[in-house]
Design an enzyme around this catalytic site. Sequence first.
Site, short mmCIF file in Angstrom:
data_model
loop_
_atom_site.label_atom_id
_atom_site.label_comp_id
_atom_site.label_asym_id
_atom_site.label_seq_id
_atom_site.Cartn_x
_atom_site.Cartn_y
_atom_site.Cartn_z
N HIS A 229 18.59 -21.07 44.01
CA HIS A 229 19.95 -20.90 44.57
C HIS A 229 19.86 -20.02 45.82
O HIS A 229 19.14 -20.34 46.74
CB HIS A 229 20.84 -20.33 43.46
CG HIS A 229 22.31 -20.31 43.74
ND1 HIS A 229 22.91 -20.95 44.79
CD2 HIS A 229 23.32 -19.71 43.05
CE1 HIS A 229 24.22 -20.75 44.77
NE2 HIS A 229 24.50 -20.00 43.73
N HIS A 270 19.24 -30.70 47.48
CA HIS A 270 20.53 -30.14 47.05
C HIS A 270 21.10 -31.02 45.95
O HIS A 270 20.96 -32.23 45.99
CB HIS A 270 21.51 -30.11 48.24
CG HIS A 270 22.64 -29.15 48.03
ND1 HIS A 270 23.75 -29.45 47.28
CD2 HIS A 270 22.79 -27.88 48.43
CE1 HIS A 270 24.57 -28.42 47.26
NE2 HIS A 270 24.02 -27.45 47.95
N ASP A 327 19.60 -22.96 53.35
CA ASP A 327 18.61 -21.88 53.32
C ASP A 327 17.39 -22.14 54.18
O ASP A 327 16.53 -21.25 54.31
CB ASP A 327 18.16 -21.65 51.86
CG ASP A 327 19.30 -21.12 51.01
OD1 ASP A 327 19.63 -21.73 49.99
OD2 ASP A 327 19.91 -20.10 51.42
C1 SDX Z 1 21.80 -23.34 47.46
O1 SDX Z 1 24.93 -25.75 44.52
C2 SDX Z 1 25.18 -25.25 45.74
O2 SDX Z 1 26.16 -25.55 46.37
C3 SDX Z 1 24.12 -24.26 46.18
C4 SDX Z 1 24.24 -23.81 47.63
C5 SDX Z 1 25.49 -22.96 47.86
O3 SDX Z 1 25.93 -22.84 49.01
O4 SDX Z 1 25.96 -22.32 46.86
O5 SDX Z 1 24.25 -24.90 48.50
C6 SDX Z 1 23.08 -22.89 48.01
O6 SDX Z 1 21.45 -22.94 46.39
C7 SDX Z 1 21.01 -24.39 48.22
C8 SDX Z 1 19.72 -24.81 47.46
C9 SDX Z 1 18.64 -23.74 47.70
N1 SDX Z 1 17.47 -24.03 46.88
C10 SDX Z 1 16.31 -24.44 47.43
O7 SDX Z 1 16.18 -24.72 48.62
C11 SDX Z 1 15.15 -24.52 46.44
C12 SDX Z 1 14.40 -25.84 46.67
N2 SDX Z 1 15.28 -26.96 46.28
C13 SDX Z 1 15.32 -27.27 44.94
O8 SDX Z 1 14.57 -26.67 43.98
C14 SDX Z 1 16.28 -28.35 44.52
O9 SDX Z 1 16.39 -29.27 45.53
C15 SDX Z 1 17.65 -27.86 44.09
C16 SDX Z 1 17.52 -26.79 43.08
C17 SDX Z 1 18.41 -27.39 45.28
C18 SDX Z 1 18.34 -29.03 43.48
O10 SDX Z 1 17.63 -29.31 42.31
P1 SDX Z 1 17.87 -30.66 41.52
O11 SDX Z 1 19.31 -30.99 41.51
O12 SDX Z 1 17.11 -30.62 40.27
O13 SDX Z 1 17.18 -31.69 42.51
P2 SDX Z 1 17.30 -33.21 42.34
O14 SDX Z 1 17.79 -33.60 40.99
O15 SDX Z 1 18.05 -33.69 43.54
O16 SDX Z 1 15.77 -33.69 42.45
C19 SDX Z 1 15.53 -35.06 42.64
C20 SDX Z 1 14.04 -35.18 42.81
C21 SDX Z 1 13.21 -34.61 41.68
O17 SDX Z 1 12.00 -35.33 41.68
P3 SDX Z 1 11.82 -36.52 40.54
O18 SDX Z 1 11.85 -35.81 39.19
O19 SDX Z 1 12.99 -37.49 40.72
O20 SDX Z 1 10.47 -37.14 40.85
O21 SDX Z 1 13.60 -34.45 43.99
C22 SDX Z 1 12.67 -33.47 43.62
C23 SDX Z 1 12.86 -33.23 42.14
O22 SDX Z 1 11.65 -32.75 41.58
N3 SDX Z 1 13.00 -32.28 44.43
C24 SDX Z 1 12.13 -31.66 45.22
C25 SDX Z 1 12.87 -30.63 45.83
N4 SDX Z 1 14.14 -30.67 45.41
C26 SDX Z 1 14.21 -31.70 44.53
N5 SDX Z 1 10.82 -31.88 45.45
C27 SDX Z 1 10.23 -31.04 46.33
N6 SDX Z 1 10.88 -30.04 46.98
C28 SDX Z 1 12.18 -29.80 46.75
N7 SDX Z 1 12.81 -28.82 47.36
#
Ligand code: SDX
Length: 392
Positions: A229, A270, A327
């Site tokens: 997050h 996201h 971020d």
């Molecule tokens: C914020 O919710 C909000 O509004 C949050 C926010 C706000 O203003 O409050 O926008 C702020 O928290 C932004 C996010 C910051 N976090 C990061 O940058 C950390 C890296 N990103 C992630 O870990 C991830 O993308 C999340 C946590 C943001 C979202 O996680 P999800 O919902 O579990 O991701 P997803 O379901 O969309 O994933 C789909 C696929 C998965 O792979 P498969 O299982 O389908 O093979 O994409 C992969 C995930 O493993 N994936 C990533 C990835 N994010 C998702 N792979 C590599 N790198 C990434 N960053």
Amino acid sequence: KTGVFTYDPGFSSTCSTKSAITYIDGDQGILLYRGYPVAQLAEHCSFLEVAYLILNGELPKGQELQNFDSSIRKHTMINENLNRFFEGFNYDAHPMAMLTGVVGSLSAFYHDTTNNKDPRHREIFAHRMIAKIPTIAAAAYKKYYGQPFMYPQNHLDYCSNLLHMMFAVPAEPYHVNPIAAKALDILFTLHADHEQNASTSTVRMAGSTGTNPYAAIAAGIAALWGPSHGGANEAVLTMLDEIGDVKNVQGFMDKVKDKNSGVRLMGFGHRVYKNFDPRATIIREQCHKVLQALKVDDPKLELAMKLEEIALSDDYFKARKLYPNVDFYSGIIYKALGIPVNMFTPMFAVARTVGWVAHWIEMVSDPAMRIARPRQVYTGAAERTVSPIAQR
Ligand code: SDX
């Protein structure tokens, strides 16, 4: 579905919370605060104007903004006993740990706001919280770096006051660079609210029990700290440090695509945006402008752009609709302003306090509000009979 959080403060359990504050269309990359596109707000309004809008539903007229601004300035100081709270932390306590603890302790000083049915109490809570979070964040910075706390200077605007409390020292005059203050003001607008993200939902969940609102905000700070997050902005810079050079980018990307590595491209992806995060687009533009204006030449910017270029052309990321989020570039600007990496998430917390407070007020003002009580999908054992230990 497991992992889907359905929040039910009095509404049907098939839908999540209702709110009139922020609208997101994740497929179109649309983000509106009270109906206004965030890009227009970032361009035409100050952070305090946007804070007034998010709190009250309308952009302020001249006198309304002046009254709001002076009320915020009036509440920037914290009780001297709170300053002594910081003495209890070890020098190396993470600023987010200090923020969580000290903001929670505000609830020990303000008992009037537990009466959340009184609109006057709700407003005073809002102004106190928005006014004091920069003072507490700056104090956490001073504690970590072993410098004396600097009191707020209420002739300064909101962001200039924060930068002054962080970077000024008693030994010599400190003049806030207006470019830095403006850059921070825009970043705060872009981080002010984001509907039912994890930390805002945490504030609403805690607040729905009727607890002291300062304690509910502390719960939100704890949730924001996580690297998935708000902690991602700090994790992006750590990741860029680890990659080190553009020549290592492809090798890093291969690790990210190896599911067993557990490595993620921080600042990408996201839960809601499956196209682009409109905030990331603005922050990328701001990155170039601010570094140029401050004459900062940071190789991390080139590295981040190369990482983005490779990711956006890679089938793994395209298939998963992974784009830069808020971020990915913000930390590069914070760094150019002289803000250290461990203070990136506290900056996020300062800005998001506006959204947390607004959502708390919207929720507790609703006569239909009930305590949040999510349900679960039970995956445990079916009912069975206990046998005495002698027979086990
Ligand atoms: C914020 O919710 C909000 O509004 C949050 C926010 C706000 O203003 O409050 O926008 C702020 O928290 C932004 C996010 C910051 N976090 C990061 O940058 C950390 C890296 N990103 C992630 O870990 C991830 O993308 C999340 C946590 C943001 C979202 O996680 P999800 O919902 O579990 O991701 P997803 O379901 O969309 O994933 C789909 C696929 C998965 O792979 P498969 O299982 O389908 O093979 O994409 C992969 C995930 O493993 N994936 C990533 C990835 N994010 C998702 N792979 C590599 N790198 C990434 N960053």
